[in-house]
Design an enzyme around this catalytic site. Structure first.
Site, PDB file in Angstrom:
ATOM      1  N   ASP A 173       0.831  -1.206   0.000  1.00  0.00           N
ATOM      2  CA  ASP A 173       0.000   0.000   0.000  1.00  0.00           C
ATOM      3  C   ASP A 173       0.865   1.255   0.000  1.00  0.00           C
ATOM      4  OD1 ASP A 173      -1.863  -1.970   0.281  1.00  0.00           O
ATOM      5  OD2 ASP A 173      -2.458  -1.430   2.315  1.00  0.00           O
ATOM      6  N   TYR A 223      -6.781 -10.437   9.497  1.00  0.00           N
ATOM      7  CA  TYR A 223      -5.603 -10.207   8.646  1.00  0.00           C
ATOM      8  C   TYR A 223      -4.354 -10.755   9.355  1.00  0.00           C
ATOM      9  CZ  TYR A 223      -2.243  -7.756   5.692  1.00  0.00           C
ATOM     10  OH  TYR A 223      -1.209  -7.459   4.836  1.00  0.00           O
TER      11      TYR A 223
HETATM   12  C1  GLA Z   1      -3.922  -4.881   2.843  1.00  0.00           C
HETATM   13  C2  GLA Z   1      -2.495  -4.748   3.349  1.00  0.00           C
HETATM   14  C3  GLA Z   1      -1.495  -5.015   2.220  1.00  0.00           C
HETATM   15  C4  GLA Z   1      -1.792  -6.336   1.518  1.00  0.00           C
HETATM   16  C5  GLA Z   1      -3.267  -6.444   1.157  1.00  0.00           C
HETATM   17  C6  GLA Z   1      -3.643  -7.794   0.627  1.00  0.00           C
HETATM   18  O1  GLA Z   1      -4.189  -3.884   1.905  1.00  0.00           O
HETATM   19  O2  GLA Z   1      -2.288  -3.471   3.886  1.00  0.00           O
HETATM   20  O3  GLA Z   1      -0.184  -4.997   2.743  1.00  0.00           O
HETATM   21  O4  GLA Z   1      -1.382  -7.418   2.275  1.00  0.00           O
HETATM   22  O5  GLA Z   1      -4.113  -6.163   2.260  1.00  0.00           O
HETATM   23  O6  GLA Z   1      -2.999  -8.034  -0.592  1.00  0.00           O
END
Ligand code: GLA
Length: 389
Positions: A173, A223
Site C-alpha cells: 500500500d 488479517y
Molecule cells: C492490505 C495490506 C497489504 C496487503 C493487502 C492484501 O491492503 O495493507 O499490505 O497485504 O491487504 O494483498
C-alpha cells in the site's frame, strides 16, 4: 478538491501565522492482482488512484501539535513531549505513528498545525490509512528537512503500521502511494523491492472498482491471523527445505512439499500464496501481449483462490463478483485489498458500463440488501507537494 477553500478552512481553524503554509497530497491505491502476497515476499500489481488525502501544514511556535480533519470530528492538541498512541480506532494514531518513527530515527520537529481532507471512501480497502501515513511522512520530511528519500518514507510508514497501529501488513500500500505513476500500474517484487512500471493501455476496457459497502469489522485481527498462518506454513516446509518466505516456492516446488502439511487450512493458505505469485507473472505477460482476456481469466482465478483457499472474501464480495461475472462485457472480476468487505475490481467493456452498473446493483441488492458504489479511477502519480498559487 478546492485547495483554496481547504487553505481558508485551515486559516479559520488555526488563525494567521508567520510560518509558511504548505499543501501535500497522497493518493490511495487499488490492487489489480497479487493479493496477500506482499507480506510473503511475493509479487503485487497495484496502481495509485486519483483519490487521496490532502494535508495543509504549518509550523507553529507554541510547542503543540494540532491535528484536525474535514472527514472526522475528532481532533487532537498534543504536547510535543507526549505523542503516545491514543485510543484504538482514532484516526490521529496514523499521523502519530509517523511522528513516533521520526522520533525513533532521531529526527527533530517542532510544533505544527495540520488539517487533513480526504476523498477516499473510508474502510473500503483503498488504502486511506496508507494515504494518511504517506502524506504525513512526506510533509514532515519536507517541513522539518529530515532528508529521507521516498523508499525510506515507504519503509517508515510500513513500520508504523506494523508496530504502532498493530496491523502486520506488507509494503504494497505505502509503496503504491509513494511510487504511483500516471497511466501506469506498478509490478513490484516485495522481497527485494525491485519494480517496473507497466503502462495501462486498456483500449476499449475499463477497470471498475465496486464498493460492497460491507464494513470491514474484525478485519485487522483476521488479517494478522492470515499472516501467522503463512509463518506457520514456512515452518512446516522448513522441515525439509530452508525458506524465508512462501514466495520462494514455484508451483512445482509446492507439489513436492505439500505432503508435509498435516493441517489442511495451513496448506490451503500456502497454496494460495504460491499460485497467486504465478498468476501475477502470467498477468504481466498477458498485459505485455495486450491479451486482456487472459488477464481477466487470471483475475477470476485469483478471486476463487482468495475465496476457497485464503478465505478472505465473504458473502458480499462473492455476491458482487458473481453479479459482475453474469454481466455482458465483463472480462474478469475479483476482490481487491485485504478482503473481509471493501471493494472488488472488474475489467469491463467501456460501452457496456451502464448495463454493468444497473445489473450489478440490482443483483447485489437482491442478495445482500446493500447498495454498491462504483468508481473508475485513473492511475495516478504518487505522494507530492501541491504548489499553492
Ligand atoms: C492490505 C495490506 C497489504 C496487503 C493487502 C492484501 O491492503 O495493507 O499490505 O497485504 O491487504 O494483498
Amino acid at each position: 478538491m478546492n485547495i483554496q477553500s481547504l487553505i481558508s478552512e485551515f486559516h479559520s481553524r488555526y488563525g494567521a501565522g508567520d510560518e509558511l503554509t504548505q499543501v501535500f497530497f497522497a493518493p490511495g491505491r487499488v490492487n489489480l492482482i497479487g493479493e496477500h502476497t506482499d507480506y510473503n515476499g511475493g509479487k503485487v500489481f497495484p496502481m495509485a488512484i486519483d483519490a487521496g488525502t490532502y494535508l495543509v501544514i504549518r509550523k507553529n511556535s507554541n510547542q503543540k501539535i494540532n491535528f484536525a480533519s474535514e472527514n472526522f470530528s475528532f481532533k487532537a492538541e498534543l504536547d510535543l513531549a507526549n505523542i503516545d498512541k491514543l485510543d484504538d480506532g482514532v484516526w490521529v494514531n496514523y499521523p502519530l505513528g509517523i511522528l513516533n518513527e521520526f522520533k525513533l530515527r532521531r529526527k527533530s520537529f517542532s510544533g505544527f498545525d495540520a488539517l487533513y481532507s480526504g476523498n477516499i471512501p473510508a474502510a473500503a480497502g483503498l488504502s486511506s490509512s496508507a494515504s494518511i501515513e504517506m502524506v504525513t511522512a512526506f510533509a514532515l520530511n519536507q517541513v522539518f528537512k529530515a532528508d529521507f528519500d521516498t523508499m525510506n518514507l515507504v519503509q517508515l510508514c510500513k513500520k508504523s503500521e506494523n508496530d504502532f497501529i498493530g496491523v502486520n501488513c506488507g509494503i504494497m500500500d505505502m509503496f503504491a502511494v509513494g511510487f504511483g505513476k500516471a497511466n501506469n500500474a506498478i509490478a513490484l517484487n516485495c522481497e527485494n523491492l525491485n519494480f517496473d512500471y507497466a503502462p495501462l493501455e486498456m483500449n476499449h476496457l475499463k477497470f471498475v472498482v465496486s464498493n460492497s459497502n460491507k464494513k470491514r469489522g474484525l478485519a485487522d485481527s483476521k488479517y494478522n491471523e492470515r499472516v501467522s498462518e503463512c509463518e506457520e506454513a514456512v515452518k512446516v516446509i522448513g522441515k525439509v527445505r530452508k525458506i524465508n518466505n512462501l514466495s520462494e516456492l514455484s508451483l512445482k516446488d509446492f507439489r513436492e512439499v505439500e505432503h508435509l502439511f498435516s493441517d489442511p487450512v495451513i496448506k490451503k493458505r500456502a497454496y494460495h500464496v504460491v499460485s497467486e505469485n504465478y498468476r501475477v507473472d502470467e498477468s504481466l505477460k498477458a498485459l505485455k501481449e495486450n491479451n486482456l482476456v487472459l488477464f481477466g481469466k487470471l483475475m477470476n482465478a485469483s478471486h476463487i483462490s482468495l475465496r476457497d483457499h485464503y478465505e478472505v472474501t465473504g458473502m458480499e464480495l462473492d455476491a458482487l463478483v458473481d453479479a459482475a461475472n453474469r454481466c455482458e462485457g465483463v472480462v474478469g472480476s475479483r476482490m481487491t485489498g485485504a478482503g473481509f468487505g471493501g471493494c472488488t475490481i472488474s475489467l469491463v467493456e467501456t460501452d457496456k458500463l451502464d448495463n454493468f452498473y444497473e445489473s450489478v446493483t440490482s443483483e447485489y441488492h437482491k442478495k445482500t440488501g446493500l447498495n454498491p458504489v462504483f468508481y473508475v479511477f485513473k492511475a495516478s502519480n504518487g505522494v507530492r507537494e501541491i504548489e499553492i498559487a
